[in-house]
Design an enzyme around this catalytic site. Structure first.
Site, mmCIF file in Angstrom:
data_model
loop_
_atom_site.group_PDB
_atom_site.id
_atom_site.type_symbol
_atom_site.label_atom_id
_atom_site.label_comp_id
_atom_site.label_asym_id
_atom_site.label_seq_id
_atom_site.Cartn_x
_atom_site.Cartn_y
_atom_site.Cartn_z
ATOM 1 N N PHE A 162 0.778 -1.189 0.245
ATOM 2 C CA PHE A 162 0.360 0.011 -0.063
ATOM 3 C C PHE A 162 0.961 1.275 0.071
ATOM 4 C CE2 PHE A 162 0.647 -0.234 4.885
ATOM 5 C CZ PHE A 162 0.723 1.403 4.777
ATOM 6 N N SER A 188 5.932 -5.951 4.932
ATOM 7 C CA SER A 188 6.155 -6.033 5.737
ATOM 8 C C SER A 188 7.096 -7.379 5.828
ATOM 9 C CB SER A 188 5.028 -6.686 7.049
ATOM 10 O OG SER A 188 4.434 -7.309 7.097
ATOM 11 N N CYS A 224 9.478 2.284 3.872
ATOM 12 C CA CYS A 224 10.359 0.447 4.367
ATOM 13 C C CYS A 224 11.654 1.506 4.003
ATOM 14 C CB CYS A 224 10.207 -0.220 2.824
ATOM 15 S SG CYS A 224 10.728 0.422 0.973
#
Length: 499
Positions: free
Chosen positions: A152, A229, A284
């Site tokens: 996302f 993740s 990230c």
């Protein structure tokens, strides 16, 4: 309030015309309003998309490099023309400010431009007369149907890390974007087909775990690219490889920025703000752990705190500095980490819970937050918060800071701020992290280098885009060839030897 728009799949060149058994809401995170109703794919529908891609591969994999590149160039021009529209979709569904969304599309565009050079990138090697009358040469060939599962936080850039390279090398692709903000990916797929890509080459299926599992286990899917993740990346890697697939799964991060006493502290403070709070920390590559040599920590924390006072949070279309988090649940999770940090004894310098925001309605906001005196045992240090929370960890020396970074289970990105060239060179050699910045807080490589981390930030052997991306989406083949002179003949059952 207008009714939520239906968002559906794009299969074999056309929007899907069926009726979904399950749907999922899509929100504008700046207002809390539901703006879309997303069709979720069943396993059977994923199978239809894979079948269409498998059929299309028979022709697309044999299409000349020249024709493939023509599509790439047309797509590049269309994407450049419509980048503002796609950025607006990102802001409307993800929440990041418009300038940040525009930067996301621009970085994805760089990979398209890289893939436009695929004829050169696909060149093999040739050795004439490796043995008497024998030539040896290498070629690279596409894999078949590839799956791209994107997150996302970069709904346009991450699909553009993979799609141009996979398609240019002759593969067909099934894209499954995040169900939280799917419209940017939808617009990109439509641009590919407007550019002349044959209908079956690129499929779009929306979905959740059911769709992901269907892609990971389908026998006709040959490779999977994933960003998300770490727990899910590990699951994708283990499930995909167990079913015989080539997998690159980019996971989470806990990125550190080491500040030495000789650093320009104004530059370091600006960098910490930019890398810690850009995109509300939902990157990230965000810096979430600021590792500061204690002798300059007080001064640096004061400079950061002073700068934070001028930041404006709100609707990303209004010229604010930072937007909302993507969902209400994620907002609550990040606020919970702030609670936990305070309870653990960290010094809460700037509290992002509450405060003014420039937005209509009830959006999903957490303001920028700064902790000092954070220890390595606290959850605000150990966990990837994925929100606008910056933690200052104080160390006595360079070596202590380096050891802290290297002991972390993640190894995605890191940075050092110093004016000492020797210290910087030592850091780039000794730090156990895949992407390193020297006085650069967000060291995302340009498109012709490859993106990816170490340790628990990457599962698989290949990084994204660049030459590693080309190798991931192709298989090498070596051909040994001899064209016999008409006068030559005879039988020899001995083992062939070079001569």
């Amino acid at each position: 309030m207008t009714a939520p728009a239906r968002i559906t799949h794009f299969i074999d060149g056309s929007p899907w015309g069926g009726q979904a058994e399950r749907t999922s809401p899509v929100y504008n995170p700046a207002t809390g309003e539901q703006t879309g109703e997303l069709d979720l794919a069943s396993g059977d529908l994923v199978g239809e998309a894979v079948a269409a891609a498998h059929t299309a591969f028979a022709e697309w994999g044999r299409t000349s490099l020249a024709k493939r590149v023509q599509v790439l160039f047309r797509f590049r021009e269309l994407l450049n023309e419509r980048k503002g529209e796609i950025a607006a979709l990102i802001t409307a569904e993800h929440g990041k400010v418009l300038s940040d969304a525009e930067g996301e599309v621009a970085r994805g565009l760089e990979v398209v431009e890289f893939a436009c050079g695929i004829p050169h990138l696909m060149k093999g090697g040739y050795s004439e007369s490796a043995s008497t009358g024998v030539d040896v040469y290498s070629i690279r060939q596409p894999l078949g149907v590839c799956a791209v599962i994107s997150p996302f936080n970069f709904p346009a850039m991450v699909p553009l890390w993979f799609l141009p390279v996979a398609i240019a090398t002759g593969n067909t692709v099934v894209l499954k974007p995040s169900e939280k903000d799917p419209s940017a990916a939808q617009a990109i797929v439509e641009l590919w087909h407007e550019a002349g890509l044959p209908g079956g080459v690129l499929q779009l299926v929306h979905g959740d775990k059911e769709a992901v599992d269907a892609l990971l286990t389908h026998p006709d899917v040959k490779a999977v690219s994933f960003v998300g993740s770490t727990p899910i990346a590990k699951y994708v890697y283990e499930t995909g490889t167990a079913h015989g697939k080539r997998v690159q799964a980019l996971g989470g991060a806990k990125n550190h920025m080491l500040v030495l006493p000789d650093a320009d502290l104004d530059l370091a403070a600006d960098a910490a703000i930019n890398a810690g709070f850009g995109s509300a920390g939902e990157r990230c590559m965000a810096i979430s752990a600021l590792v500061v040599v204690d002798s300059v920590a007080d001064e640096l924390v004061a400079k950061i705190s002073e700068r934070m006072a001028s930041l404006r949070t709100g609707d990303g279309t209004r010229g604010t500095d930072m937007g909302p988090l993507v969902t209400a649940a994620h907002r609550d999770k990040v606020a919970g980490y702030i609670d936990a940090g305070e309870e653990a004894g960290a010094t809460l310098v700037v509290d992002g819970r509450g405060g003014d925001v420039d937005a209509d309605g009830e959006g999903f906001f957490v303001n920028p937050t700064l902790f000092d005196h954070v220890s390595s045992q606290m959850s605000i240090y150990t966990d990837e918060i994925f929100g606008p929370v910056l933690s200052v960890v104080r160390v006595a020396t360079y070596d202590e800071g380096l050891d802290l970074i290297n002991a972390n289970p993640y190894g995605n990105g890191t940075a050092i701020f110093t004016n000492d060239g020797g210290a910087a060179r030592r850091f780039q050699d000794e730090v156990q992290v895949g992407m390193v910045g020297i006085n650069v807080p967000i060291p995302v490589p340009v498109s012709y280098y490859s993106f990816g981390g170490w340790k628990n930030s990457l599962f698989g052997d290949s990084h994204a885009h660049g030459t590693e991306g080309v190798h991931f989406f192709t298989r090498g083949k070596v051909v040994t060839s001899r064209w016999l002179d008409p006068s030559h003949g005879g039988i020899n059952l001995g083992f062939p030897q070079n001569a």
